[in-house]
Design an enzyme around this catalytic site. Structure first.
Site: not given
Length: 563
Positions: A51, A113-114, A163, A467
């Site tokens: 993602e 969940f999630q 959802k 760097m």
């Protein structure tokens, strides 16, 4: 017509003329992906490997095209994986709309969940964040998100949709997108008159161009201003391409790794005209001593940037292009021959230099510029390679240099390059990364292969975090704490394993043939370029020091000899 929430999301994307989205599916957002499946001939979906890659791709698409970039993610970790990309876009004022799906409304607040409060998480790093729990609010919220992302000073907006809303049905009717007008109502006549007077009275004017000039599309007006008043021009990392790097009045980047001419010139000028720049600490060095000999005129669309980091003598609030158009009508032509001659003498005295006896980052960048004739979109990650890309490639046009300036996001470049290529398939697109950065999101090579587009990935492989090592060399007495990447990772094999062509480059004479071969291929190619671990980026201004304390390798050698 009655549509599901998922279908309304797709129709709203079509309203906004969105042709490409980047994302990764999951359970909570499945309804949206099902609706997207039915419109695959209208909206192209790019499945990234992660993602974060999707958020960077949406960002790169937006920077390269000037349109809003769109990314999709599911709930929980899918949504939180977007956070770094959203913050990157926020710091650099990039218009991105991130659409996430959350658990159903009855499950919110129950540690489901999630489940995660992504709208709350991103609140400090977005222009606005929404959570839609009522389908009657869905279409208008999405329309508002695109308007906010594009208007004024652009930036990312997140829309989280539960959802159950994506599954519910509601009446939908097409609506034209709201017109985005340039910010002109804040442009005051008296501010323009003050600005014009300052420009007319200046004997040693300097123009400093920032990212706002790119966003505004003010390149033509900046060129007219510079030549009308005979002023040299420097830029920030984000301002690259707003003024052509091939113009004789251009002096290079300003700041920590800016040219000596720009750093010393701004220190010596009597008027600094600042166009869409926010005075980052990497630009100003010690803000208390920045351009102390000069009056400062700041032109910016965001009033919050005036006197935030550096106190200015005058300002004009509004769209940079529109302000310059009005200002150009008010000011006479000016000649500053002695000032311009002095600047040109400094350019001749303090050119960018590097070691020509071995393979180096600057040599690779110069060859790339020579071969492409500067007609390419360059994206980068963050570090030494980023600074070399800013120093040695001459950007002639805006939206051709994509880099994480404000947040400094390692792993940004490859996703951004994919987004840029999807948005501007006619352009040669090259991502330049260090090996430390490439490790972070090199899985997006698989995404590039799936896209079946030509794309060149150059890895400046010095087997260290370059760097950070440079700072350890200069300021930490050579204590290289965890910056040496002494492992057996083989980028050629890894890239080939993901389906890309890959070549290793270890000598100077191999660079040009490798680049030409890669650019002739109609597919992703990775060049693993091995360079010395102790190469450094110069010139340099130490953090917090004044710009007139800029030094290079020659200065270091002279100091060592005098001790």
């Amino acid at each position: 017509m009655q549509l599901t929430g998922a279908e309304i999301i797709i129709e709203c994307l079509k309203e906004q003329k969105v042709d490409t989205v980047f994302g990764y599916p999951g359970g909570a957002i499945l309804n949206v992906y099902d609706a997207l499946y039915k419109h695959s001939d209208e909206i192209q979906h790019i499945l990234t490997s992660h993602e974060q890659g999707a958020s960077h791709a949406a960002d790169g698409y937006a920077r390269a095209t000037g349109k809003v970039g769109v990314c999709l993610a599911t709930s929980g970790p899918g949504a939180t994986n977007l956070v770094t990309g959203i913050a990157t876009a926020y710091m650099d004022s990039v218009p991105v709309v991130a659409i996430t799906a959350n658990v159903g409304k009855p499950l919110l607040g129950r540690d489901s969940f999630q489940e995660v409060d992504i709208a709350g998480i991103v609140m400090p790093i977005t222009k606005h964040s929404f959570i839609v729990k009522d389908i009657t609010m869905l279409a208008d919220t999405l329309r508002k998100a695109f308007y906010i992302a594009k208007s004024g000073r652009p930036g990312p907006v997140l829309v989280d949709v539960t959802k159950d809303v994506t599954a519910a049905t509601y009446e939908y009717s097409v609506r034209r997108p709201a017109t985005i007008n340039r910010e002109v109502e804040t442009i005051r006549k008296e501010d323009l008159e003050t600005a014009a007077q300052m420009i007319e009275e200046a004997k040693k004017p300097y123009i400093f161009v920032g990212g706002g000039s790119v966003i505004s599309g003010a390149s033509k007006e900046i060129s007219e201003l510079a030549h009308k008043i005979q002023a040299p021009v420097c830029d920030s990392l984000m301002g690259k391409g707003a003024f052509s790097g091939e113009d004789p009045l251009y002096t290079g980047m300003l700041g920590m790794h800016g040219t000596k001419t720009s750093d010393l010139g701004v220190t010596q000028c009597d008027l600094l005209i600042v166009l869409g720049a926010r005075f980052s600490d990497r630009v100003t060095g010690n803000a208390k001593t920045f351009a102390k000999q000069a009056k400062i005129l700041q032109i910016d669309v965001d009033a919050a940037e005036i006197n935030k980091n550096v106190l200015v003598d005058a300002s004009v609030i509004g769209d940079v292009r529109e302000v310059l158009r009005r200002l150009l009508e008010m000011i006479p032509e000016e000649q500053h021959p002695e000032w311009i001659e002095h600047i040109q003498e400094m350019k001749a005295k303090y050119p960018l230099t590097y070691d020509h006896s071995q393979l180096t980052g600057p040599y690779i960048i110069e060859k790339l510029y020579e071969i492409t004739k500067g007609d390419a979109i360059i994206s980068t990650d963050v570090g030494q390679h980023q600074m070399w890309s800013a120093q040695y490639f001459k950007y002639k046009e805006p939206r051709t240099f994509l880099t994480s300036g404000g947040l400094g996001t390692m792993g940004y470049g490859l996703g951004a390059a994919i987004g840029a290529k999807m948005g501007r398939p006619d352009k040669t697109v090259v991502n330049i990364a260090g090996d430390g950065c490439f490790r972070m999101n090199m899985n997006e090579i698989a995404t590039a292969v799936r896209c079946h587009k030509q794309l060149l990935q150059i890895v400046m492989n010095n087997h260290v975090l370059g760097m950070v090592r440079q700072w350890q060399t200069l300021f930490y007495d050579h204590r290289y704490s965890h910056t040496v990447l002494d492992d057996a990772v083989d980028f050629v094999k890894i890239s080939e394993g993901m389906g890309a062509k890959a070549f290793r480059v270890t000598k100077m004479e191999e660079v040009e043939p490798a680049i030409r071969k890669a650019l002739a291929m109609d597919e992703p190619v990775v060049l693993d370029c091995w360079i010395d671990q102790d190469l450094s980026v110069f010139p340099m201004v130490p953090a917090g020091a004044s710009l007139n304390e800029v030094f290079d390798e020659e200065d270091m050698k002279n100091n060592e000899q005098s001790v």
